[in-house]
Design a protein around this motif. Structure first.
Motif, PDB file in Angstrom:
ATOM      1  N   PHE A  30      -5.561  35.604  -4.980  1.00 31.06           N
ATOM      2  CA  PHE A  30      -5.564  37.025  -4.652  1.00 31.06           C
ATOM      3  C   PHE A  30      -5.699  37.241  -3.144  1.00 31.06           C
ATOM      4  O   PHE A  30      -5.194  38.224  -2.608  1.00 31.06           O
ATOM      5  N   ASN A  31      -6.393  36.334  -2.459  1.00 33.95           N
ATOM      6  CA  ASN A  31      -6.486  36.419  -1.003  1.00 33.95           C
ATOM      7  C   ASN A  31      -5.108  36.276  -0.370  1.00 33.95           C
ATOM      8  O   ASN A  31      -4.793  36.931   0.635  1.00 33.95           O
ATOM      9  N   GLU A  32      -4.281  35.391  -0.929  1.00 35.03           N
ATOM     10  CA  GLU A  32      -2.921  35.238  -0.435  1.00 35.03           C
ATOM     11  C   GLU A  32      -2.132  36.535  -0.615  1.00 35.03           C
ATOM     12  O   GLU A  32      -1.407  36.974   0.281  1.00 35.03           O
ATOM     13  N   LEU A  33      -2.284  37.151  -1.795  1.00 33.12           N
ATOM     14  CA  LEU A  33      -1.565  38.394  -2.071  1.00 33.12           C
ATOM     15  C   LEU A  33      -2.038  39.528  -1.170  1.00 33.12           C
ATOM     16  O   LEU A  33      -1.220  40.277  -0.621  1.00 33.12           O
ATOM     17  N   ILE A  34      -3.350  39.647  -1.025  1.00 35.27           N
ATOM     18  CA  ILE A  34      -3.888  40.749  -0.232  1.00 35.27           C
ATOM     19  C   ILE A  34      -3.526  40.573   1.240  1.00 35.27           C
ATOM     20  O   ILE A  34      -3.298  41.541   1.970  1.00 35.27           O
ATOM     21  N   SER A  35      -3.448  39.322   1.694  1.00 38.55           N
ATOM     22  CA  SER A  35      -3.021  39.055   3.067  1.00 38.55           C
ATOM     23  C   SER A  35      -1.562  39.441   3.267  1.00 38.55           C
ATOM     24  O   SER A  35      -1.200  40.074   4.271  1.00 38.55           O
ATOM     25  N   GLU A  36      -0.728  39.087   2.300  1.00 35.57           N
ATOM     26  CA  GLU A  36       0.696  39.418   2.391  1.00 35.57           C
ATOM     27  C   GLU A  36       0.919  40.926   2.390  1.00 35.57           C
ATOM     28  O   GLU A  36       1.713  41.459   3.184  1.00 35.57           O
ATOM     29  N   LYS A  37       0.201  41.651   1.504  1.00 38.53           N
ATOM     30  CA  LYS A  37       0.335  43.102   1.448  1.00 38.53           C
ATOM     31  C   LYS A  37      -0.177  43.759   2.727  1.00 38.53           C
ATOM     32  O   LYS A  37       0.383  44.751   3.197  1.00 38.53           O
ATOM     33  N   THR A  38      -1.247  43.195   3.285  1.00 28.89           N
ATOM     34  CA  THR A  38      -1.790  43.727   4.539  1.00 28.89           C
ATOM     35  C   THR A  38      -0.765  43.624   5.651  1.00 28.89           C
ATOM     36  O   THR A  38      -0.544  44.571   6.420  1.00 28.89           O
ATOM     37  N   GLU A  39      -0.124  42.464   5.752  1.00 24.75           N
ATOM     38  CA  GLU A  39       0.893  42.277   6.799  1.00 24.75           C
ATOM     39  C   GLU A  39       2.062  43.234   6.595  1.00 24.75           C
ATOM     40  O   GLU A  39       2.609  43.775   7.572  1.00 24.75           O
ATOM     41  N   SER A  40       2.433  43.468   5.346  1.00 21.26           N
ATOM     42  CA  SER A  40       3.509  44.418   5.071  1.00 21.26           C
ATOM     43  C   SER A  40       3.123  45.817   5.514  1.00 21.26           C
ATOM     44  O   SER A  40       3.942  46.553   6.083  1.00 21.26           O
ATOM     45  N   LEU A  41       1.871  46.207   5.256  1.00 26.71           N
ATOM     46  CA  LEU A  41       1.412  47.541   5.653  1.00 26.71           C
ATOM     47  C   LEU A  41       1.363  47.690   7.170  1.00 26.71           C
ATOM     48  O   LEU A  41       1.726  48.733   7.712  1.00 26.71           O
ATOM     49  N   VAL A  42       0.913  46.648   7.856  1.00 25.04           N
ATOM     50  CA  VAL A  42       0.787  46.722   9.314  1.00 25.04           C
ATOM     51  C   VAL A  42       2.153  46.757   9.983  1.00 25.04           C
ATOM     52  O   VAL A  42       2.403  47.557  10.891  1.00 25.04           O
ATOM     53  N   ARG A  43       3.062  45.902   9.532  1.00 28.23           N
ATOM     54  CA  ARG A  43       4.368  45.775  10.178  1.00 28.23           C
ATOM     55  C   ARG A  43       5.438  46.654   9.559  1.00 28.23           C
ATOM     56  O   ARG A  43       6.495  46.844  10.140  1.00 28.23           O
ATOM     57  N   GLY A  44       5.159  47.176   8.367  1.00 29.77           N
ATOM     58  CA  GLY A  44       6.154  48.002   7.709  1.00 29.77           C
ATOM     59  C   GLY A  44       7.373  47.226   7.265  1.00 29.77           C
ATOM     60  O   GLY A  44       8.461  47.772   7.113  1.00 29.77           O
ATOM     61  N   ILE A  45       7.198  45.911   7.075  1.00 30.74           N
ATOM     62  CA  ILE A  45       8.303  45.050   6.651  1.00 30.74           C
ATOM     63  C   ILE A  45       7.950  44.444   5.298  1.00 30.74           C
ATOM     64  O   ILE A  45       6.968  43.725   5.184  1.00 30.74           O
ATOM     65  N   PHE A  46       8.733  44.769   4.298  1.00 31.41           N
ATOM     66  CA  PHE A  46       8.486  44.254   2.959  1.00 31.41           C
ATOM     67  C   PHE A  46       9.568  43.227   2.625  1.00 31.41           C
ATOM     68  O   PHE A  46      10.735  43.577   2.439  1.00 31.41           O
ATOM     69  N   GLN A  47       9.168  41.954   2.583  1.00 24.14           N
ATOM     70  CA  GLN A  47      10.119  40.882   2.365  1.00 24.14           C
ATOM     71  C   GLN A  47      10.062  40.384   0.927  1.00 24.14           C
ATOM     72  O   GLN A  47       8.982  40.224   0.363  1.00 24.14           O
ATOM     73  N   ASP A  48      11.226  40.171   0.381  1.00 28.34           N
ATOM     74  CA  ASP A  48      11.329  39.646  -0.984  1.00 28.34           C
ATOM     75  C   ASP A  48      11.741  38.176  -0.902  1.00 28.34           C
ATOM     76  O   ASP A  48      12.905  37.846  -0.725  1.00 28.34           O
ATOM     77  N   THR A  49      10.747  37.312  -1.001  1.00 28.67           N
ATOM     78  CA  THR A  49      11.014  35.880  -0.908  1.00 28.67           C
ATOM     79  C   THR A  49      11.432  35.347  -2.268  1.00 28.67           C
ATOM     80  O   THR A  49      10.690  35.510  -3.241  1.00 28.67           O
ATOM     81  N   PRO A  50      12.608  34.747  -2.373  1.00 26.36           N
ATOM     82  CA  PRO A  50      13.062  34.220  -3.664  1.00 26.36           C
ATOM     83  C   PRO A  50      12.082  33.179  -4.208  1.00 26.36           C
ATOM     84  O   PRO A  50      11.573  32.350  -3.465  1.00 26.36           O
ATOM     85  N   PHE A  51      11.872  33.241  -5.537  1.00 28.66           N
ATOM     86  CA  PHE A  51      10.945  32.296  -6.161  1.00 28.66           C
ATOM     87  C   PHE A  51      11.631  30.949  -6.343  1.00 28.66           C
ATOM     88  O   PHE A  51      12.797  30.865  -6.733  1.00 28.66           O
ATOM     89  N   SER A  52      10.886  29.908  -6.048  1.00 30.75           N
ATOM     90  CA  SER A  52      11.402  28.550  -6.197  1.00 30.75           C
ATOM     91  C   SER A  52      10.270  27.654  -6.672  1.00 30.75           C
ATOM     92  O   SER A  52       9.222  27.589  -6.029  1.00 30.75           O
ATOM     93  N   VAL A  53      10.474  26.989  -7.811  1.00 34.83           N
ATOM     94  CA  VAL A  53       9.450  26.088  -8.329  1.00 34.83           C
ATOM     95  C   VAL A  53       9.202  24.957  -7.346  1.00 34.83           C
ATOM     96  O   VAL A  53       8.057  24.581  -7.063  1.00 34.83           O
ATOM     97  N   THR A  54      10.291  24.420  -6.796  1.00 31.05           N
ATOM     98  CA  THR A  54      10.166  23.338  -5.818  1.00 31.05           C
ATOM     99  C   THR A  54       9.389  23.805  -4.595  1.00 31.05           C
ATOM    100  O   THR A  54       8.495  23.105  -4.097  1.00 31.05           O
ATOM    101  N   GLY A  55       9.736  25.005  -4.124  1.00 27.87           N
ATOM    102  CA  GLY A  55       9.039  25.548  -2.957  1.00 27.87           C
ATOM    103  C   GLY A  55       7.576  25.807  -3.246  1.00 27.87           C
ATOM    104  O   GLY A  55       6.710  25.560  -2.391  1.00 27.87           O
ATOM    105  N   LEU A  56       7.286  26.308  -4.465  1.00 29.28           N
ATOM    106  CA  LEU A  56       5.899  26.574  -4.850  1.00 29.28           C
ATOM    107  C   LEU A  56       5.090  25.284  -4.872  1.00 29.28           C
ATOM    108  O   LEU A  56       3.966  25.225  -4.350  1.00 29.28           O
TER     109      LEU A  56
END
Length: 265
Positions: free
Chosen positions: A111-137
């Motif tokens: 949840f810390n990862e999620l809240i950090s990502e949402k915080t950055e989106s709110l600050v920068r106003g940039i909402f990025q949709d990163t494709p899901f990848s099992v290998t990448g995960l």
């Protein structure tokens, strides 16, 4: 109201220039000002309460089943039954309070990862949709685990090397305590600044370089977390604030940074 309190306090700090140890406070105010973050901050607490509540109820029920024959016996066995019930209730409550911080901290990690990502989106106003990848995960998870083990090994190694200081009366103990506080501050800074660096796939060396480059701010931020982490229960409540504070500090220390590793610039 929450938004105005966040803005007014950051204005008092010079338009958002906050002393590093107080970034936990700034993170808490940021969460209060943005309701979209509330669910991510509350989720680890809610899950921990439900899990420990069920565990407490099951343990207490098993105890009552085990002791129920004594309740129907002579009066002295009944007294023993009720005394044992009170003692078990207290012991279970103490155990729940002890385990609550550990469980909530473990559950809070994703949840810390999620809240950090949402915080950055709110600050920068940039909402990025990163494709899901099992290998990448899997690759990101293994990298994160490796980094955590490396920093933990460093922490333990420095403490072990510092143990002879305890043989020196007074001064040695003070130096050992200072080293422990410094190491804890570094680890907390590494962990909560690392939320933003992990998304950029920083290597272990790149993370250390970033903290070394901004050592004063990083250690100050870590010290603020270390102080709050020493307060039972409060430390759990401030975990989301630390994740947000670390994200805000990272963005302010690297305003021109993009969503990529510095090695790819």
């Amino acid at each position: 109201m929450a938004e105005s309190s966040y803005e007014s306090l950051t204005e008092q700090w010079g338009g958002g220039l906050v002393p590093a140890p107080l970034y936990v406070v700034k993170g808490a105010l940021f969460i209060r000002a943005h309701r979209i973050l509330w669910k991510y901050a509350a989720a680890p607490l809610a899950i921990s309460i439900v899990v420990l509540g069920v565990a407490y109820a099951v343990a207490y029920w098993l105890f009552l089943r085990l002791m129920s024959p004594f309740a129907a016996e002579a009066w002295y066995w009944q007294v023993l039954y009720y005394v044992a019930a009170v003692m078990v209730t207290i012991l279970l409550l103490v155990l729940v309070l002890f385990l609550f911080s550990l469980l909530a901290t473990a559950i809070a990690a994703p949840f810390n990862e999620l809240i950090s990502e949402k915080t950055e989106s709110l600050v920068r106003g940039i909402f990025q949709d990163t494709p899901f990848s099992v290998t990448g995960l899997l690759r990101d998870s293994m990298r994160g685990i490796g980094h955590s083990l490396a920093i933990l090994g460093t922490y333990i190694g420095v403490l072990v090397v510092s143990l002879p200081l305890l043989l020196i009366p007074v001064v040695g103990h003070m130096l050992f305590a200072a080293i422990g506080t410094l190491l804890s501050s570094y680890m907390f800074a590494y962990e909560f600044l690392g939320c933003s660096m992990d998304r950029r796939r920083y290597s272990f060396a790149e993370k250390r370089k970033f903290i070394r480059t901004h050592l004063r701010s990083s250690l100050g931020f870590g010290l603020g977390i270390a102080l709050t982490a020493s307060i039972p229960l409060v430390n759990v409540l401030l975990l989301p604030a630390a994740a947000v504070g670390g994200t805000l500090l990272f963005l302010e220390l690297s305003p021109n940074d993009g969503m990529s590793s510095p090695t790819s610039h």
